[in-house]
Design a protein around this motif. Structure first.
Motif, PDB file in Angstrom:
ATOM      1  N   LYS A   1       0.745  -1.257   0.059  1.00  0.00           N
ATOM      2  CA  LYS A   1      -0.080   0.032  -0.018  1.00  0.00           C
ATOM      3  C   LYS A   1       0.929   1.162   0.063  1.00  0.00           C
ATOM      4  CE  LYS A   1      -4.097  -1.940   2.208  1.00  0.00           C
ATOM      5  NZ  LYS A   1      -4.011  -3.214   1.565  1.00  0.00           N
ATOM      6  N   ILE A   2       1.978   1.234  -0.548  1.00  0.00           N
ATOM      7  CA  ILE A   2       2.816   2.454  -0.976  1.00  0.00           C
ATOM      8  C   ILE A   2       2.585   2.846  -2.380  1.00  0.00           C
ATOM      9  CG2 ILE A   2       5.228   3.194  -0.788  1.00  0.00           C
ATOM     10  CD1 ILE A   2       5.834   1.111   1.181  1.00  0.00           C
ATOM     11  N   PRO A   3       2.271   4.100  -2.540  1.00  0.00           N
ATOM     12  CA  PRO A   3       1.961   4.662  -3.843  1.00  0.00           C
ATOM     13  C   PRO A   3       3.328   4.839  -4.587  1.00  0.00           C
ATOM     14  CG  PRO A   3       1.330   6.228  -2.395  1.00  0.00           C
ATOM     15  CD  PRO A   3       1.580   4.779  -1.316  1.00  0.00           C
ATOM     16  N   VAL A   4       3.292   4.726  -5.870  1.00  0.00           N
ATOM     17  CA  VAL A   4       4.576   5.214  -6.495  1.00  0.00           C
ATOM     18  C   VAL A   4       4.128   6.226  -7.615  1.00  0.00           C
ATOM     19  CG1 VAL A   4       6.307   4.110  -8.429  1.00  0.00           C
ATOM     20  CG2 VAL A   4       5.513   2.948  -6.457  1.00  0.00           C
ATOM     21  N   ILE A   5       5.138   6.874  -7.628  1.00  0.00           N
ATOM     22  CA  ILE A   5       5.130   8.218  -8.632  1.00  0.00           C
ATOM     23  C   ILE A   5       6.425   8.030  -9.494  1.00  0.00           C
ATOM     24  CG2 ILE A   5       5.136  10.605  -9.146  1.00  0.00           C
ATOM     25  CD1 ILE A   5       2.632   9.513  -7.551  1.00  0.00           C
ATOM     26  N   LEU A   6       6.352   8.038 -10.829  1.00  0.00           N
ATOM     27  CA  LEU A   6       7.430   7.941 -11.801  1.00  0.00           C
ATOM     28  C   LEU A   6       7.844   9.407 -12.116  1.00  0.00           C
ATOM     29  CD1 LEU A   6       6.343   5.205 -14.152  1.00  0.00           C
ATOM     30  CD2 LEU A   6       7.420   4.823 -12.176  1.00  0.00           C
ATOM     31  N   GLU A   7       8.901   9.637 -12.195  1.00  0.00           N
ATOM     32  CA  GLU A   7       9.567  11.072 -12.362  1.00  0.00           C
ATOM     33  C   GLU A   7      10.304  11.105 -13.543  1.00  0.00           C
ATOM     34  OE1 GLU A   7      12.420  14.362 -11.815  1.00  0.00           O
ATOM     35  OE2 GLU A   7      12.816  12.182 -11.555  1.00  0.00           O
ATOM     36  N   ASP A   8      10.289  11.696 -14.511  1.00  0.00           N
ATOM     37  CA  ASP A   8      11.103  11.841 -15.738  1.00  0.00           C
ATOM     38  C   ASP A   8      10.918  10.795 -16.748  1.00  0.00           C
ATOM     39  OD1 ASP A   8      13.451  12.308 -17.140  1.00  0.00           O
ATOM     40  OD2 ASP A   8      14.774  11.333 -16.198  1.00  0.00           O
ATOM     41  N   ARG A   9      11.290   9.763 -16.364  1.00  0.00           N
ATOM     42  CA  ARG A   9      11.055   8.499 -17.420  1.00  0.00           C
ATOM     43  C   ARG A   9       9.994   7.466 -17.050  1.00  0.00           C
ATOM     44  NH1 ARG A   9      17.573   6.670 -17.953  1.00  0.00           N
ATOM     45  NH2 ARG A   9      18.319   8.580 -18.338  1.00  0.00           N
ATOM     46  N   THR A  10       9.551   6.717 -17.837  1.00  0.00           N
ATOM     47  CA  THR A  10       8.232   5.747 -17.940  1.00  0.00           C
ATOM     48  C   THR A  10       9.006   4.484 -17.988  1.00  0.00           C
ATOM     49  OG1 THR A  10       8.133   5.895 -20.221  1.00  0.00           O
ATOM     50  CG2 THR A  10       6.940   7.657 -18.950  1.00  0.00           C
ATOM     51  N   VAL A  11       7.926   3.571 -17.637  1.00  0.00           N
ATOM     52  CA  VAL A  11       8.159   2.006 -17.504  1.00  0.00           C
ATOM     53  C   VAL A  11       7.265   1.370 -18.497  1.00  0.00           C
ATOM     54  CG1 VAL A  11       9.236   2.176 -15.018  1.00  0.00           C
ATOM     55  CG2 VAL A  11       6.552   1.833 -15.639  1.00  0.00           C
ATOM     56  N   SER A  12       7.577   0.165 -18.655  1.00  0.00           N
ATOM     57  CA  SER A  12       6.502  -0.773 -19.538  1.00  0.00           C
ATOM     58  C   SER A  12       5.406  -1.530 -18.852  1.00  0.00           C
ATOM     59  CB  SER A  12       7.290  -1.532 -20.522  1.00  0.00           C
ATOM     60  OG  SER A  12       7.962  -2.466 -19.644  1.00  0.00           O
ATOM     61  N   ALA A  13       5.848  -1.503 -17.594  1.00  0.00           N
ATOM     62  CA  ALA A  13       4.536  -2.096 -16.727  1.00  0.00           C
ATOM     63  C   ALA A  13       3.415  -1.479 -16.795  1.00  0.00           C
ATOM     64  CB  ALA A  13       5.102  -1.819 -15.031  1.00  0.00           C
ATOM     65  N   SER A  14       2.304  -2.361 -16.266  1.00  0.00           N
ATOM     66  CA  SER A  14       0.907  -1.736 -16.409  1.00  0.00           C
ATOM     67  C   SER A  14       0.673  -0.364 -15.798  1.00  0.00           C
ATOM     68  CB  SER A  14       0.122  -2.980 -15.637  1.00  0.00           C
ATOM     69  OG  SER A  14      -1.548  -2.344 -15.784  1.00  0.00           O
ATOM     70  N   GLU A  15      -0.105   0.095 -16.253  1.00  0.00           N
ATOM     71  CA  GLU A  15      -0.296   1.579 -15.625  1.00  0.00           C
ATOM     72  C   GLU A  15      -1.131   1.511 -14.116  1.00  0.00           C
ATOM     73  OE1 GLU A  15      -2.423   4.323 -17.906  1.00  0.00           O
ATOM     74  OE2 GLU A  15      -0.759   4.596 -19.427  1.00  0.00           O
ATOM     75  N   ASP A  16      -1.638   0.444 -13.850  1.00  0.00           N
ATOM     76  CA  ASP A  16      -2.192   0.327 -12.728  1.00  0.00           C
ATOM     77  C   ASP A  16      -1.241   0.060 -11.321  1.00  0.00           C
ATOM     78  OD1 ASP A  16      -1.611  -2.396 -13.040  1.00  0.00           O
ATOM     79  OD2 ASP A  16      -3.602  -3.100 -12.931  1.00  0.00           O
TER      80      ASP A  16
END
Length: 335
Positions: free
Chosen positions: A128-143
């Motif tokens: 239950k720890i939210p993740v914020i992506l900064e600068d770059r993206t990932v190929s993982a599911s957006e959820d």
């Protein structure tokens, strides 16, 4: 006695509600993360954030790190746990797992590469720890992550490619490309955007190789290109960032050619050293990639931890510079 005791408890409860309503109280947000520290009654909640940075490979990255540390400072209500992985994807994932074990309230990641994030992001979600992506993206599911903030890498590539197409696309042009870190979102997207913009022109890519976004890497790769094709066999360099372009300038000058004249250079980032090279005529065009993402990232973290809705994607504002624009911008350049 029982009646009087209940009456006293009720009175205390009413007073507590009144104080909370007038004094602001502490924020909740406990459902989104664990482990935040709180002060006494009415104190603002300190948000513990783990930030997994790529490393310190460029001037852009240094400016980005500074922006993030300032935005997530103690003075602004954060307890920042910082890790720079020196461009090692395995070390970066290990850092994120460490953040999870520490029970941070939120995790911010600037992913070195796009792939390989599914498992650790699922672990963060389970905790239950939210993740914020900064600068770059990932190929993982957006959820698996709450939001992303950064620059539009594909658009940056398109803007750089349009300049090349307009200025060099009508004549036979041999281009070499200094790629960013293999598998990274900016390298992939900038290449795609640039290629789409020069489609149908007379610009031909004769060689393309990664310089890992570093000045030294750009210099070494450009030296190899010059040995293979000679200065006369290269008309244009497209560098995925300024640091590699600056390395290419060193190699071109060492080969006895004039960067910006004998070999044109188009780059992306617009950090001070790159902008100075543009003002000096050694680079011909730079597309900005704004590194000052800290405030936007911090605002997203605050909202997510508080359970408020956020936009999935937030873009920074980027510009583009020719020589005169660079000269005008340099005196007040923040990065």
């Amino acid at each position: 006695m029982k009646v009087k005791l209940l009456s006293g408890v009720a009175t205390v409860a009413v007073l507590a509600m009144a104080l909370t309503g007038c004094g602001g109280g502490s924020s909740s947000g406990g459902a989104s993360g664990g482990g935040a520290s709180e002060g006494g009654a009415g104190a603002a909640k300190t948000i513990k954030v783990g930030f997994a940075q790529t490393g310190s490979e460029s001037g852009w990255r240094a400016a980005n790190t500074k922006s993030m540390k300032e935005a997530f400072s103690k003075e602004k209500g954060f307890d920042l746990v910082f890790n720079a992985a020196d461009n090692d994807p395995a070390a970066q994932i290990a850092a994120v797992r460490s953040f999870i074990s520490q029970g941070v309230d939120a995790i911010v990641i600037a992913p070195i590469v796009s792939d390989g994030w599914d498992d650790v992001l699922k672990e963060a979600q389970s905790a239950k720890i939210p993740v914020i992506l900064e600068d770059r993206t990932v190929s993982a599911s957006e959820d698996l992550y709450a939001a992303w903030v950064g620059d539009d890498f594909k658009k940056e590539g398109e803007t750089a490619g349009k300049w090349a197409a307009e200025n060099l696309g009508t004549a036979d042009t041999n281009m070499v490309v200094l790629e960013g870190t293999t598998g990274s979102a900016p390298a992939n997207d900038r290449a795609e955007g640039f290629s789409s913009a020069i489609a149908g022109t007379k610009i031909k890519t004769v060689a393309s190789q990664t310089g890992d976004f570093t000045r030294d890497g750009g210099k070494k790769v450009m030296e190899g290109f010059l040995q293979k094709f000679g200065a006369d066999g290269i008309d244009l360099v497209f560098a995925h960032n300024d640091d590699m372009a600056l390395g290419a300038i060193e190699a071109i000058e060492a080969a006895g050619a004039k960067p910006g004249t004998d070999i044109k250079i188009v780059s992306i980032d617009a950090v001070k050293d790159g902008m100075q090279a543009l003002a000096d005529g050694k680079i011909n065009y730079i597309v900005e990639c704004n590194p000052l993402l800290g405030d936007q990232a911090a605002e997203l973290v605050k909202k997510v931890v508080a359970g408020q809705p956020v936009e999935k994607t937030t873009y920074a504002v980027d510009g583009a510079f020719d020589q005169e624009a660079a000269k005008a911008a340099l005196p007040t350049r923040a990065y």
